[in-house]
Every structure is written in C-alpha cells, then in structure tokens.
Design a protein around this motif. Structure first.
Motif, PDB file in Angstrom:
ATOM      1  N   ARG A   1      38.786  52.234  44.687  1.00 19.83           N
ATOM      2  CA  ARG A   1      38.361  51.612  45.944  1.00 19.83           C
ATOM      3  C   ARG A   1      39.465  51.504  46.986  1.00 19.83           C
ATOM      4  O   ARG A   1      39.191  51.161  48.148  1.00 19.83           O
ATOM      5  CB  ARG A   1      37.765  50.233  45.660  1.00 19.83           C
ATOM      6  CG  ARG A   1      36.501  50.303  44.825  1.00 19.83           C
ATOM      7  CD  ARG A   1      35.850  48.953  44.645  1.00 19.83           C
ATOM      8  NE  ARG A   1      34.562  49.081  43.966  1.00 19.83           N
ATOM      9  CZ  ARG A   1      33.854  48.047  43.493  1.00 19.83           C
ATOM     10  NH1 ARG A   1      34.327  46.805  43.632  1.00 19.83           N
ATOM     11  NH2 ARG A   1      32.706  48.252  42.897  1.00 19.83           N
ATOM     12  N   GLY A   2      40.707  51.757  46.586  1.00 24.16           N
ATOM     13  CA  GLY A   2      41.791  51.695  47.542  1.00 24.16           C
ATOM     14  C   GLY A   2      42.240  50.289  47.880  1.00 24.16           C
ATOM     15  O   GLY A   2      43.093  50.092  48.746  1.00 24.16           O
ATOM     16  N   LYS A   3      41.690  49.294  47.201  1.00 17.50           N
ATOM     17  CA  LYS A   3      42.089  47.890  47.409  1.00 17.50           C
ATOM     18  C   LYS A   3      42.315  47.275  46.039  1.00 17.50           C
ATOM     19  O   LYS A   3      41.535  47.480  45.110  1.00 17.50           O
ATOM     20  CB  LYS A   3      40.993  47.122  48.151  1.00 17.50           C
ATOM     21  CG  LYS A   3      40.769  47.606  49.582  1.00 17.50           C
ATOM     22  CD  LYS A   3      39.641  46.851  50.266  1.00 17.50           C
ATOM     23  CE  LYS A   3      40.015  45.406  50.508  1.00 17.50           C
ATOM     24  NZ  LYS A   3      38.968  44.688  51.287  1.00 17.50           N
ATOM     25  N   ARG A   4      43.382  46.482  45.923  1.00 13.27           N
ATOM     26  CA  ARG A   4      43.762  45.895  44.636  1.00 13.27           C
ATOM     27  C   ARG A   4      43.238  44.472  44.548  1.00 13.27           C
ATOM     28  O   ARG A   4      43.671  43.602  45.324  1.00 13.27           O
ATOM     29  CB  ARG A   4      45.267  45.930  44.461  1.00 13.27           C
ATOM     30  CG  ARG A   4      45.738  45.571  43.062  1.00 13.27           C
ATOM     31  CD  ARG A   4      47.253  45.681  42.935  1.00 13.27           C
ATOM     32  NE  ARG A   4      47.697  45.389  41.588  1.00 13.27           N
ATOM     33  CZ  ARG A   4      47.833  46.302  40.632  1.00 13.27           C
ATOM     34  NH1 ARG A   4      47.578  47.554  40.898  1.00 13.27           N
ATOM     35  NH2 ARG A   4      48.237  45.962  39.431  1.00 13.27           N
ATOM     36  N   PRO A   5      42.331  44.180  43.605  1.00 18.51           N
ATOM     37  CA  PRO A   5      41.830  42.808  43.444  1.00 18.51           C
ATOM     38  C   PRO A   5      42.801  41.988  42.606  1.00 18.51           C
ATOM     39  O   PRO A   5      43.763  42.528  42.044  1.00 18.51           O
ATOM     40  CB  PRO A   5      40.522  43.014  42.678  1.00 18.51           C
ATOM     41  CG  PRO A   5      40.829  44.189  41.794  1.00 18.51           C
ATOM     42  CD  PRO A   5      41.751  45.087  42.608  1.00 18.51           C
ATOM     43  N   ASP A   6      42.567  40.702  42.493  1.00 18.29           N
ATOM     44  CA  ASP A   6      43.376  39.834  41.631  1.00 18.29           C
ATOM     45  C   ASP A   6      42.494  39.378  40.477  1.00 18.29           C
ATOM     46  O   ASP A   6      41.784  38.379  40.573  1.00 18.29           O
ATOM     47  CB  ASP A   6      43.910  38.625  42.411  1.00 18.29           C
ATOM     48  CG  ASP A   6      44.850  37.774  41.565  1.00 18.29           C
ATOM     49  OD1 ASP A   6      45.096  38.155  40.401  1.00 18.29           O
ATOM     50  OD2 ASP A   6      45.324  36.731  42.054  1.00 18.29           O
ATOM     51  N   LEU A   7      42.505  40.130  39.382  1.00 17.97           N
ATOM     52  CA  LEU A   7      41.665  39.792  38.226  1.00 17.97           C
ATOM     53  C   LEU A   7      42.282  38.697  37.394  1.00 17.97           C
ATOM     54  O   LEU A   7      41.625  38.168  36.486  1.00 17.97           O
ATOM     55  CB  LEU A   7      41.425  41.048  37.374  1.00 17.97           C
ATOM     56  CG  LEU A   7      40.753  42.238  38.060  1.00 17.97           C
ATOM     57  CD1 LEU A   7      40.486  43.348  37.050  1.00 17.97           C
ATOM     58  CD2 LEU A   7      39.455  41.815  38.732  1.00 17.97           C
ATOM     59  N   ASN A   8      43.545  38.344  37.646  1.00 17.79           N
ATOM     60  CA  ASN A   8      44.197  37.283  36.890  1.00 17.79           C
ATOM     61  C   ASN A   8      43.997  35.911  37.530  1.00 17.79           C
ATOM     62  O   ASN A   8      44.514  34.919  37.045  1.00 17.79           O
ATOM     63  CB  ASN A   8      45.702  37.568  36.758  1.00 17.79           C
ATOM     64  CG  ASN A   8      46.011  38.478  35.595  1.00 17.79           C
ATOM     65  OD1 ASN A   8      45.549  38.246  34.489  1.00 17.79           O
ATOM     66  ND2 ASN A   8      46.767  39.532  35.852  1.00 17.79           N
ATOM     67  N   ALA A   9      43.284  35.869  38.642  1.00 13.98           N
ATOM     68  CA  ALA A   9      43.114  34.607  39.364  1.00 13.98           C
ATOM     69  C   ALA A   9      42.231  33.646  38.566  1.00 13.98           C
ATOM     70  O   ALA A   9      41.373  34.063  37.815  1.00 13.98           O
ATOM     71  CB  ALA A   9      42.481  34.867  40.707  1.00 13.98           C
TER      72      ALA A   9
END
Length: 219
Positions: free
Chosen positions: A211-219
C-alpha cells in the motif's frame, strides 16, 4: 535473459533466502524453549552454535539486495521489495538472537528443577513461531490481510507475558529462594514478547510494500 528476467530471478532468490531464514528462526524458537522446558543443555548449545548460520543468511540477503539496487536501479514497488527484504532479514536476525538469549538462560539454570512446569512460555513460543511463519508468507504472497493478523497474535503474546510476570512476581514474594530463577523466566517471557514485536514489524513492512504506507500494528 532480459534485464527484467534477471531482476525477477534475483528477487526470487531473495524470497527463497527469507523463507529459509524464517524456517531457521522458527526452529531456533522451538528448540530454545524446549531446551528450557526439558533442561536440555545440549539442545541449548545447539541453538547458540547455529546462530552464526542465521547471521550469514542475513548477510547474503543484504548482498543480493545491494547488488540489485546497484545494477538494476529499481524504482517504486520493486525498490520497496528490496528495502523490505533488508528490514525483514534484520528482524529475523534479531529474533534468532533472542532465541539464543533463551538458550543461555537454559545454561544459566543449568539443569536445576524448574520452580513450576512451563505452560504459558511454550504457548508464547508457539504463537511466535506461527507469527514468524505467517509474516514470511504474507511477504511472499503480498497478503495484507495476513499481515494485519500479526496485531491480534501480538496482543495474545502481550497478555500471556503480563500473566507470566504476575505469576512469577507472586512466586518471588511467597518464596525468596525462587527469585533468581523467577527473574530468569521473566527475561525469557520478555524475549518472546520481543520476538512477537519483530514479527509484527514484518507485518507492517508487508502492508507498506503493498500500500505504500506503513501502519503501526504494535499500537
């Protein structure tokens, strides 16, 4: 062979190396925790000795990727695939280091009887192994849905970690003689919790790749 075919072939080699590295890390996690559970010092030493092989695989991935960037000058998603391979190799290498840390705890305990049968720590290890396997599969398939599952599994590991700490602190309060081993087992739980974080990092990298965007899955 065309330039594109050469690039795709090298990417395939990168994927192959990452899959193999992930399998090595899975085995290291399983063996390190089994060595702890069974008091198997020989198995713990095996985990430590095999770590050099994982380090060598990370170097090989770096070499392939660096050579690809230098000779093929990839852009957009192709470049992201290579950069993410670097990140994944780094996360996997750190997970292998943490497995070594668990093996070293086994050696420090030295075959003494455990203060309690291990239940939750092996459960954490099983989840960490599954996360390792699924995160690599998410990369190979570019599967965002599978990558996002890392967050749920990471939450499960965090809950087990908190539960283990509460239980071990209770042991230390009730019987000061258990303090040394309890602290070592706290470290093991922390190492496994960190492994899950690294697997989640890989999930984030997969989402970024697609997707070209980095999510924060550790939040």
């Amino acid at each position: 062979m065309t330039k594109r075919q050469h690039f795709d072939s090298s990417l395939g080699e990168l994927r192959k190396q990452l899959i193999e590295m992930g399998e090595q890390v899975e085995r290291a996690i399983e063996k390190s925790v089994r060595s702890l559970k069974d008091g198997n010092l020989e198995l713990a030493r095996e985990v430590i000795d095999r770590d050099a092989g994982v380090n060598a695989m990370e170097e090989q991935i770096d070499d392939i990727g660096t050579r690809l960037i230098a000779t093929q000058q990839p852009v957009a998603k192709d470049l992201r695939r290579i950069i993410i391979a670097f990140r994944m190799a780094s996360d996997l290498e750190r997970m292998a280091d943490l497995a070594v840390d668990i093996a070293k705890v086994t050696l420090r305990i030295g075959g003494e009887p455990l203060i309690k049968p291990l239940v939750d720590i092996p459960r954490m290890a099983e989840i960490a192994q599954r996360m390792t396997r699924d995160s690599i599969e998410a990369y190979v398939q570019e599967n965002v849905d599978l990558a996002y599952k890392m967050a749920k599994m990471d939450d499960d590991v965090d809950l087990l970690h908190s539960q283990i700490l509460r239980e071990l602190f209770s042991f230390m309060v009730e019987n000061p003689k258990t303090v040394n081993q309890s602290l070592l087992l706290c470290f093991v739980s922390r190492y496994l919790e960190r492994m899950a974080d690294h697997a989640t990092n890989i999930g984030e990298s997969v989402v970024y790749l697609v997707r070209g965007k980095r999510p924060d899955l550790n939040a």
